[in-house]
Design a protein around this motif. Structure first.
Motif, PDB file in Angstrom:
ATOM      1  N   TRP A 241       6.696  23.302 134.820  1.00 37.05           N
ATOM      2  CA  TRP A 241       6.862  24.403 133.851  1.00 37.05           C
ATOM      3  C   TRP A 241       7.249  25.704 134.567  1.00 37.05           C
ATOM      4  CZ3 TRP A 241       6.726  23.615 128.657  1.00 37.05           C
ATOM      5  CH2 TRP A 241       6.749  24.749 127.834  1.00 37.05           C
ATOM      6  N   GLY A 242       8.306  26.325 134.048  1.00 32.96           N
ATOM      7  CA  GLY A 242       8.755  27.589 134.622  1.00 32.96           C
ATOM      8  C   GLY A 242       9.700  27.438 135.785  1.00 32.96           C
ATOM      9  N   GLY A 243       9.867  26.210 136.260  1.00 29.96           N
ATOM     10  CA  GLY A 243      10.754  25.970 137.393  1.00 29.96           C
ATOM     11  C   GLY A 243      12.112  25.480 136.941  1.00 29.96           C
ATOM     12  N   THR A 244      12.818  24.850 137.854  1.00 31.28           N
ATOM     13  CA  THR A 244      14.131  24.291 137.560  1.00 31.28           C
ATOM     14  C   THR A 244      14.170  22.846 138.029  1.00 31.28           C
ATOM     15  OG1 THR A 244      14.998  25.008 139.704  1.00 31.28           O
ATOM     16  CG2 THR A 244      15.249  26.535 137.862  1.00 31.28           C
ATOM     17  N   GLY A 245      15.228  22.146 137.691  1.00 27.34           N
ATOM     18  CA  GLY A 245      15.373  20.770 138.162  1.00 27.34           C
ATOM     19  C   GLY A 245      14.664  19.794 137.248  1.00 27.34           C
ATOM     20  N   ALA A 246      13.817  18.920 137.830  1.00 30.13           N
ATOM     21  CA  ALA A 246      13.125  17.895 137.051  1.00 30.13           C
ATOM     22  C   ALA A 246      12.350  18.544 135.909  1.00 30.13           C
ATOM     23  CB  ALA A 246      12.187  17.115 137.953  1.00 30.13           C
ATOM     24  N   GLY A 247      12.565  18.052 134.685  1.00 31.79           N
ATOM     25  CA  GLY A 247      11.921  18.607 133.503  1.00 31.79           C
ATOM     26  C   GLY A 247      12.827  19.492 132.684  1.00 31.79           C
ATOM     27  N   ASP A 248      13.953  19.910 133.252  1.00 36.53           N
ATOM     28  CA  ASP A 248      14.900  20.746 132.514  1.00 36.53           C
ATOM     29  C   ASP A 248      15.776  19.845 131.656  1.00 36.53           C
ATOM     30  OD1 ASP A 248      16.530  22.761 131.577  1.00 36.53           O
ATOM     31  OD2 ASP A 248      17.667  22.954 133.452  1.00 36.53           O
ATOM     32  N   ILE A 249      15.205  19.380 130.562  1.00 37.09           N
ATOM     33  CA  ILE A 249      15.869  18.372 129.728  1.00 37.09           C
ATOM     34  C   ILE A 249      17.130  18.902 129.071  1.00 37.09           C
ATOM     35  CG2 ILE A 249      15.564  16.893 127.692  1.00 37.09           C
ATOM     36  CD1 ILE A 249      12.546  16.869 128.397  1.00 37.09           C
ATOM     37  N   ASP A 250      17.095  20.155 128.628  1.00 34.25           N
ATOM     38  CA  ASP A 250      18.259  20.683 127.916  1.00 34.25           C
ATOM     39  C   ASP A 250      19.284  21.342 128.842  1.00 34.25           C
ATOM     40  OD1 ASP A 250      16.981  23.020 128.606  1.00 34.25           O
ATOM     41  OD2 ASP A 250      16.540  23.661 126.556  1.00 34.25           O
ATOM     42  N   GLY A 251      19.000  21.365 130.128  1.00 35.35           N
ATOM     43  CA  GLY A 251      19.963  21.858 131.093  1.00 35.35           C
ATOM     44  C   GLY A 251      20.215  23.351 131.048  1.00 35.35           C
ATOM     45  N   ASP A 252      19.241  24.142 130.562  1.00 40.14           N
ATOM     46  CA  ASP A 252      19.455  25.585 130.487  1.00 40.14           C
ATOM     47  C   ASP A 252      19.006  26.328 131.746  1.00 40.14           C
ATOM     48  OD1 ASP A 252      16.699  25.489 130.296  1.00 40.14           O
ATOM     49  OD2 ASP A 252      16.567  26.619 128.412  1.00 40.14           O
ATOM     50  N   GLY A 253      18.571  25.569 132.755  1.00 38.03           N
ATOM     51  CA  GLY A 253      18.208  26.184 134.018  1.00 38.03           C
ATOM     52  C   GLY A 253      16.746  26.503 134.191  1.00 38.03           C
ATOM     53  N   ALA A 254      15.924  26.216 133.187  1.00 36.82           N
ATOM     54  CA  ALA A 254      14.489  26.496 133.298  1.00 36.82           C
ATOM     55  C   ALA A 254      13.712  25.488 132.466  1.00 36.82           C
ATOM     56  CB  ALA A 254      14.174  27.914 132.833  1.00 36.82           C
ATOM     57  N   VAL A 255      12.535  25.097 132.954  1.00 41.32           N
ATOM     58  CA  VAL A 255      11.666  24.175 132.227  1.00 41.32           C
ATOM     59  C   VAL A 255      10.756  25.008 131.329  1.00 41.32           C
ATOM     60  CG1 VAL A 255       9.928  22.372 132.416  1.00 41.32           C
ATOM     61  CG2 VAL A 255      11.734  22.548 134.150  1.00 41.32           C
ATOM     62  N   GLY A 256      10.906  24.816 130.020  1.00 39.54           N
ATOM     63  CA  GLY A 256      10.148  25.656 129.091  1.00 39.54           C
ATOM     64  C   GLY A 256       9.960  25.006 127.744  1.00 39.54           C
ATOM     65  N   ALA A 257       9.742  25.862 126.722  1.00 38.71           N
ATOM     66  CA  ALA A 257       9.386  25.389 125.383  1.00 38.71           C
ATOM     67  C   ALA A 257      10.463  24.512 124.764  1.00 38.71           C
ATOM     68  CB  ALA A 257       9.097  26.590 124.471  1.00 38.71           C
ATOM     69  N   SER A 258      11.731  24.822 125.024  1.00 39.73           N
ATOM     70  CA  SER A 258      12.793  24.013 124.424  1.00 39.73           C
ATOM     71  C   SER A 258      12.802  22.598 125.009  1.00 39.73           C
ATOM     72  CB  SER A 258      14.158  24.676 124.640  1.00 39.73           C
ATOM     73  OG  SER A 258      14.431  24.835 126.028  1.00 39.73           O
ATOM     74  N   ASP A 259      12.442  22.482 126.272  1.00 38.25           N
ATOM     75  CA  ASP A 259      12.353  21.159 126.891  1.00 38.25           C
ATOM     76  C   ASP A 259      11.163  20.384 126.331  1.00 38.25           C
ATOM     77  OD1 ASP A 259      14.531  21.553 128.882  1.00 38.25           O
ATOM     78  OD2 ASP A 259      13.168  23.121 129.573  1.00 38.25           O
ATOM     79  N   LEU A 260      10.061  21.076 126.112  1.00 34.30           N
ATOM     80  CA  LEU A 260       8.894  20.428 125.510  1.00 34.30           C
ATOM     81  C   LEU A 260       9.234  19.921 124.115  1.00 34.30           C
ATOM     82  CD1 LEU A 260       5.899  19.675 125.457  1.00 34.30           C
ATOM     83  CD2 LEU A 260       5.402  22.017 124.721  1.00 34.30           C
ATOM     84  N   ALA A 261       9.937  20.724 123.342  1.00 30.10           N
ATOM     85  CA  ALA A 261      10.327  20.304 121.998  1.00 30.10           C
ATOM     86  C   ALA A 261      11.237  19.074 122.054  1.00 30.10           C
ATOM     87  CB  ALA A 261      11.029  21.452 121.277  1.00 30.10           C
ATOM     88  N   ALA A 262      12.153  19.062 122.999  1.00 34.93           N
ATOM     89  CA  ALA A 262      13.057  17.922 123.140  1.00 34.93           C
ATOM     90  C   ALA A 262      12.294  16.660 123.513  1.00 34.93           C
ATOM     91  CB  ALA A 262      14.121  18.234 124.183  1.00 34.93           C
ATOM     92  N   MET A 263      11.298  16.821 124.370  1.00 34.73           N
ATOM     93  CA  MET A 263      10.500  15.653 124.769  1.00 34.73           C
ATOM     94  C   MET A 263       9.701  15.105 123.596  1.00 34.73           C
ATOM     95  SD  MET A 263       7.746  15.234 127.855  1.00 34.73           S
ATOM     96  CE  MET A 263       9.076  14.987 129.050  1.00 34.73           C
ATOM     97  N   LEU A 264       9.062  15.982 122.835  1.00 39.65           N
ATOM     98  CA  LEU A 264       8.263  15.525 121.709  1.00 39.65           C
ATOM     99  C   LEU A 264       9.144  14.864 120.649  1.00 39.65           C
ATOM    100  CD1 LEU A 264       5.801  18.538 121.335  1.00 39.65           C
ATOM    101  CD2 LEU A 264       5.380  16.310 122.392  1.00 39.65           C
ATOM    102  N   ASN A 265      10.367  15.346 120.495  1.00 41.09           N
ATOM    103  CA  ASN A 265      11.295  14.764 119.532  1.00 41.09           C
ATOM    104  C   ASN A 265      11.747  13.373 119.947  1.00 41.09           C
ATOM    105  OD1 ASN A 265      13.026  15.098 117.106  1.00 41.09           O
ATOM    106  ND2 ASN A 265      14.697  15.014 118.600  1.00 41.09           N
ATOM    107  N   ALA A 266      11.735  13.128 121.287  1.00 41.62           N
ATOM    108  CA  ALA A 266      12.174  11.821 121.807  1.00 41.62           C
ATOM    109  C   ALA A 266      11.003  10.884 122.090  1.00 41.62           C
ATOM    110  CB  ALA A 266      12.979  12.048 123.095  1.00 41.62           C
ATOM    111  N   TRP A 267       9.813  11.265 121.706  1.00 43.01           N
ATOM    112  CA  TRP A 267       8.595  10.504 122.053  1.00 43.01           C
ATOM    113  C   TRP A 267       8.696   9.037 121.634  1.00 43.01           C
ATOM    114  CZ3 TRP A 267       5.054  12.917 125.016  1.00 43.01           C
ATOM    115  CH2 TRP A 267       3.836  12.273 125.231  1.00 43.01           C
ATOM    116  N   GLY A 268       8.305   8.160 122.528  1.00 45.47           N
ATOM    117  CA  GLY A 268       8.314   6.724 122.249  1.00 45.47           C
ATOM    118  C   GLY A 268       9.320   5.989 123.136  1.00 45.47           C
TER     119      GLY A 268
END
Length: 271
Positions: A241-268
């Motif tokens: 969280w707050g970093g870059t690289g692994a976890g930056d699902i949406d590719g915006d350069g930072a691991v944050g709330a939008s990445d968490l939302a994307a992960m929860l939407n893809a759950w399963g």
């Protein structure tokens, strides 16, 4: 004294690897049946194989492969660890092989030339543990490792300190082999590794894993590549969280709330 082989085969300039994710590197095989005079031993030498599951080279120079007995400390003595030489790099989807311990008279030579060879690290053939650190931890108990230095670990048999549950006990004819050619990583040793008779080690000169890097574009939230978006992926995202690289699902350069939302939407399960 340690004998370093094929150093240049796994070395590239450090700058190439600055953006690579160290989290992609893991232990992919452990064999402890070397050093034996038994005809049932598969190989004369013990070995530890590493794998880079990422899409970029990773500089592992200065990293440490450490051994611990079933209930002992990591790197309890200078003979229980090996420091990878400066400039050592594992290529994307590639392997690195350390042949270690005292050579036995039983068993065969390793079928591939090891990248590095040392007389250190005599691995138990039955019960023990191996860790990969990004900095030296000497004579350190499980749970007391310097924060942020433990990259990966595997315990087998009755050894403590497993990720999840330990792999079953080994013999001098079997090794612990990570599933998927090194890709499986659910943070549970028993689930990620299989006990294999006559394991076949791989080095930097071996073919890369053909399945590596083929994660479906529709499942970028599957951070550990196990085919399911679940709690393990969530933990990895939160740790970045707050970093870059692994976890930056949406590719915006930072691991944050939008990445968490994307992960929860893809759950399963990944489709």
């Amino acid at each position: 004294m340690n004998s370093h082989l094929r150093l240049f085969a796994v070395s590239v300039p450090l700058a190439v690897c600055l953006a690579a994710s160290a989290a992609d590197v893991r232990i992919s095989q452990v064999y402890g049946g070397g050093g034996s005079s038994s005809a049932t031993a598969t190989y004369k030498k013990d070995y530890v194989e590493l794998f880079n599951a990422g899409s970029a080279p990773v500089n592992v120079g200065g990293w440490v492969i450490a051994y611990g007995s079933a209930t002992g400390n990591w790197a309890s003595s200078a003979s229980n660890y090996f420091t990878l030489p400066k400039g050592t790099v594992i290529q994307p989807c590639g392997y690195l092989l350390l042949a270690c311990g005292t050579a036995g008279t039983g068993g065969a030579d390793l079928p591939v030339a090891a990248d590095f060879t040392t007389t250190n690290i005599n691995i138990s053939a039955t019960n023990g543990k191996v860790a990969l650190f990004n900095a030296l931890n000497t004579n350190v108990a499980c749970g007391s490792e310097t924060a942020g230095t433990l990259v990966d670990k595997i315990s087998f048999g009755t050894a403590n300190c497993a990720e999840g549950a330990a792999v079953a006990a080994l013999t001098n004819a079997t090794g612990a082999v990570r599933n998927g050619g090194g890709l499986a990583d659910t943070d549970d040793n028993a689930a990620d590794f299989a006990v294999v008779s006559g394991p076949v080690p791989r080095s930097s000169q071996s073919a890369t894993n053909p399945e590596c890097g083929t994660k479906p574009p529709a499942c970028p939230a599957d951070l550990n590549n196990d085919g399911t978006v679940d709690a393990a992926d969530l933990a990895e995202l939160l740790s970045a969280w707050g970093g870059t690289g692994a976890g930056d699902i949406d590719g915006d350069g930072a691991v944050g709330a939008s990445d968490l939302a994307a992960m929860l939407n893809a759950w399963g399960a990944c489709l």
